[in-house]
Design a protein around this motif. Structure first.
Motif, PDB file in Angstrom:
ATOM      1  N   ILE A  34     -10.268 -10.303  11.230  1.00 42.76           N
ATOM      2  CA  ILE A  34      -8.937 -10.782  11.811  1.00 42.76           C
ATOM      3  C   ILE A  34      -8.081  -9.698  12.475  1.00 42.76           C
ATOM      4  N   ILE A  35      -7.671  -8.652  11.976  1.00 37.86           N
ATOM      5  CA  ILE A  35      -6.798  -7.725  13.053  1.00 37.86           C
ATOM      6  C   ILE A  35      -7.106  -6.638  11.682  1.00 37.86           C
ATOM      7  N   GLN A  36      -6.259  -5.749  13.405  1.00 41.35           N
ATOM      8  CA  GLN A  36      -6.289  -4.177  12.959  1.00 41.35           C
ATOM      9  C   GLN A  36      -4.764  -3.786  13.548  1.00 41.35           C
ATOM     10  N   GLY A  37      -3.833  -2.921  12.586  1.00 35.60           N
ATOM     11  CA  GLY A  37      -2.833  -1.990  12.802  1.00 35.60           C
ATOM     12  C   GLY A  37      -2.762  -0.224  12.064  1.00 35.60           C
ATOM     13  N   TYR A  38      -1.913   0.182  13.271  1.00 31.73           N
ATOM     14  CA  TYR A  38      -1.565   1.226  12.687  1.00 31.73           C
ATOM     15  C   TYR A  38       0.198   1.011  12.196  1.00 31.73           C
ATOM     16  N   LYS A  39       1.082   0.333  13.291  1.00 29.13           N
ATOM     17  CA  LYS A  39       2.759   0.543  13.027  1.00 29.13           C
ATOM     18  C   LYS A  39       3.209  -0.683  13.906  1.00 29.13           C
ATOM     19  N   THR A  40       4.149  -0.328  13.614  1.00 23.77           N
ATOM     20  CA  THR A  40       4.835  -1.883  14.303  1.00 23.77           C
ATOM     21  C   THR A  40       4.702  -3.544  14.319  1.00 23.77           C
ATOM     22  N   LYS A  41       3.653  -3.702  15.712  1.00 26.86           N
ATOM     23  CA  LYS A  41       3.587  -4.943  15.613  1.00 26.86           C
ATOM     24  C   LYS A  41       1.939  -5.282  16.186  1.00 26.86           C
ATOM     25  N   VAL A  42       0.887  -5.666  15.425  1.00 29.60           N
ATOM     26  CA  VAL A  42      -0.613  -6.073  16.354  1.00 29.60           C
ATOM     27  C   VAL A  42      -0.217  -7.627  16.617  1.00 29.60           C
ATOM     28  N   THR A  43      -0.456  -8.247  17.397  1.00 25.92           N
ATOM     29  CA  THR A  43      -1.013 -10.042  17.999  1.00 25.92           C
ATOM     30  C   THR A  43      -1.911 -10.809  19.008  1.00 25.92           C
ATOM     31  N   ASN A  44      -2.628 -11.113  18.002  1.00 23.73           N
ATOM     32  CA  ASN A  44      -3.999 -11.418  19.013  1.00 23.73           C
ATOM     33  C   ASN A  44      -3.970 -12.738  18.681  1.00 23.73           C
ATOM     34  N   GLU A  45      -4.871 -13.983  18.528  1.00 28.09           N
ATOM     35  CA  GLU A  45      -4.673 -15.570  19.491  1.00 28.09           C
ATOM     36  C   GLU A  45      -4.858 -15.645  17.704  1.00 28.09           C
ATOM     37  N   VAL A  46      -5.247 -14.942  16.908  1.00 29.41           N
ATOM     38  CA  VAL A  46      -5.381 -15.976  15.427  1.00 29.41           C
ATOM     39  C   VAL A  46      -4.055 -15.726  14.788  1.00 29.41           C
ATOM     40  N   ALA A  47      -3.271 -14.253  14.507  1.00 32.67           N
ATOM     41  CA  ALA A  47      -2.528 -13.702  13.806  1.00 32.67           C
ATOM     42  C   ALA A  47      -1.769 -12.789  14.094  1.00 32.67           C
TER      43      ALA A  47
ATOM     44  N   HIS B 118       0.451  -1.640  -0.054  1.00 34.21           N
ATOM     45  CA  HIS B 118      -0.095  -0.166  -0.421  1.00 34.21           C
ATOM     46  C   HIS B 118       0.831   1.374  -0.275  1.00 34.21           C
ATOM     47  N   ASN B 119       1.750   1.170  -1.231  1.00 33.25           N
ATOM     48  CA  ASN B 119       2.559   2.798  -0.771  1.00 33.25           C
ATOM     49  C   ASN B 119       2.579   4.162  -0.997  1.00 33.25           C
ATOM     50  N   ASN B 120       0.903   3.872  -1.201  1.00 36.60           N
ATOM     51  CA  ASN B 120       0.302   5.459  -0.594  1.00 36.60           C
ATOM     52  C   ASN B 120      -0.475   5.369   0.375  1.00 36.60           C
ATOM     53  N   ILE B 121      -0.046   4.688   1.016  1.00 36.08           N
ATOM     54  CA  ILE B 121      -1.099   4.739   2.233  1.00 36.08           C
ATOM     55  C   ILE B 121      -1.126   6.323   3.063  1.00 36.08           C
ATOM     56  N   ALA B 122      -1.125   6.392   3.621  1.00 34.34           N
ATOM     57  CA  ALA B 122      -1.691   8.038   4.121  1.00 34.34           C
ATOM     58  C   ALA B 122      -2.206   7.846   5.924  1.00 34.34           C
ATOM     59  N   THR B 123      -1.261   9.349   6.280  1.00 30.87           N
ATOM     60  CA  THR B 123      -0.821   9.390   7.270  1.00 30.87           C
ATOM     61  C   THR B 123      -2.591   8.674   8.572  1.00 30.87           C
ATOM     62  N   ASN B 124      -3.583   8.749   8.720  1.00 30.03           N
ATOM     63  CA  ASN B 124      -4.439   8.477   9.293  1.00 30.03           C
ATOM     64  C   ASN B 124      -4.765   7.244   9.071  1.00 30.03           C
TER      65      ASN B 124
ATOM     66  N   LEU C   7       0.021  -8.719  13.155  1.00 29.90           N
ATOM     67  CA  LEU C   7       0.651  -8.026  11.715  1.00 29.90           C
ATOM     68  C   LEU C   7       1.232  -8.035  11.299  1.00 29.90           C
ATOM     69  N   PHE C   8       2.586  -7.158  10.690  1.00 30.78           N
ATOM     70  CA  PHE C   8       3.483  -6.460  11.274  1.00 30.78           C
ATOM     71  C   PHE C   8       3.815  -5.550   9.985  1.00 30.78           C
ATOM     72  N   ILE C   9       4.283  -4.032  10.521  1.00 30.94           N
ATOM     73  CA  ILE C   9       4.072  -3.437  10.165  1.00 30.94           C
ATOM     74  C   ILE C   9       5.302  -2.365   9.764  1.00 30.94           C
ATOM     75  N   PRO C  10       6.124  -2.255   9.164  1.00 32.94           N
ATOM     76  CA  PRO C  10       7.749  -1.612   8.968  1.00 32.94           C
ATOM     77  C   PRO C  10       7.333   0.182   9.206  1.00 32.94           C
ATOM     78  N   ALA C  11       8.024   0.386   9.517  1.00 34.44           N
ATOM     79  CA  ALA C  11       8.285   1.933  10.155  1.00 34.44           C
ATOM     80  C   ALA C  11       8.079   3.131   8.455  1.00 34.44           C
ATOM     81  N   ASP C  12       7.578   2.409   7.394  1.00 37.61           N
ATOM     82  CA  ASP C  12       7.524   2.974   6.093  1.00 37.61           C
ATOM     83  C   ASP C  12       5.595   3.068   5.844  1.00 37.61           C
ATOM     84  N   ARG C  13       5.241   2.027   6.253  1.00 34.30           N
ATOM     85  CA  ARG C  13       3.912   1.313   7.031  1.00 34.30           C
ATOM     86  C   ARG C  13       3.563   1.404   5.011  1.00 34.30           C
TER      87      ARG C  13
END
Lengths: 117, 111
Positions: free
Chosen positions: B47-60, B24-30, B62-68
């Motif tokens: 399943i899962i939702q995140g904004y940055k870094t890493k989010v973990t729940n009981e099923v999965a 998602h190359n053109n992801i916006a700040t919000n 989600l890894f998000i690098p710094a540039d998002r």
């Protein structure tokens, strides 16, 4: 707790006939969505309600599609007249306002599979 | 709305870890990143939702690098029941946000 209920699950009609789909969202969910999903594609939003108000119907083909959510609870989506290209699965979803940030998690019903002959 | 690109399909054996990457190359700040799972004849399921870094729940996870500009959904030790279509969605948070589903990634898990 019951999930989102939709009926009917399946509907077969001839083109030019009218058809209606019914959705009962999860109790207390004030936001209700109708999506259309074509085979092999992701769902496409048709309309979104906040309580009884349609706040986003930009993707609803208004010449033949209509929707209502009169008391802010259950909703009906209607097509009149149906065309061959309307064959798809019609999904209803609902959500609660989420305090803070992030998307409101949407809870989907099983959908109604419409076949127009 | 930020456009997402994900593989059309993936295959895995039961018990393996599966990583599905979404661009998602053109992801916006919000914008938030959300993943849904859909089984045949059912509606999508969150399943899962995140904004940055890493989010973990009981099923999965989600890894998000710094540039998002991308994100990776990680499913540990998949089973046959994880065979489904996985959708990556990007958009602003809140009720007003419009979730745009792409074609998703069809994951097939076999023995």
């Amino acid at each position: 707790e019951a999930g989102v209920v939709q009926s009917p699950r399946y509907k077969i009609i001839e083109k030019k006939q009218p058809v209606a789909f019914w959705c009962n969202p999860i109790s207390g969910h004030n936001t209700l969505y109708w999506y259309r999903q074509n085979l092999g594609q992701g769902p496409e939003l048709l309309i979104r309600y906040e309580n009884e108000e349609a706040v986003d119907d930009s993707q609803l083909p208004k010449d033949r599609f209509s929707a209502e959510r009169l008391k802010g609870v259950d909703s009906t989506l209607k097509i009149q007249p149906a065309e061959l290209g309307d064959s798809a699965v019609y999904l209803c979803a609902s959500s609660l306002p989420r305090p803070g940030l992030g998307h409101n998690e949407q809870f989907f019903g099983p959908g109604t599979r419409l076949t127009v002959l | 709305l930020a456009k997402t690109t994900q593989p059309i399909s993936m295959d895995s054996y039961e018990g393996q870890e599966v990583n599905i990457t979404c661009s998602h190359n053109n992801i916006a700040t919000n914008d938030y990143i959300t993943w849904y799972q859909q089984f045949p004849s059912q509606g999508p399921r969150f399943i899962i939702q995140g904004y940055k870094t890493k989010v973990t729940n009981e099923v999965a996870s989600l890894f998000i690098p710094a540039d998002r500009k991308s994100s990776t959904l990680s499913l540990p030790r998949v089973s046959l029941s994880d065979t489904a279509v996985y959708y990556c969605l990007v958009g602003e948070g809140g009720t007003a946000s419009k979730l745009t589903f792409g074609t998703g990634t069809r994951l097939q898990v076999t023995l």
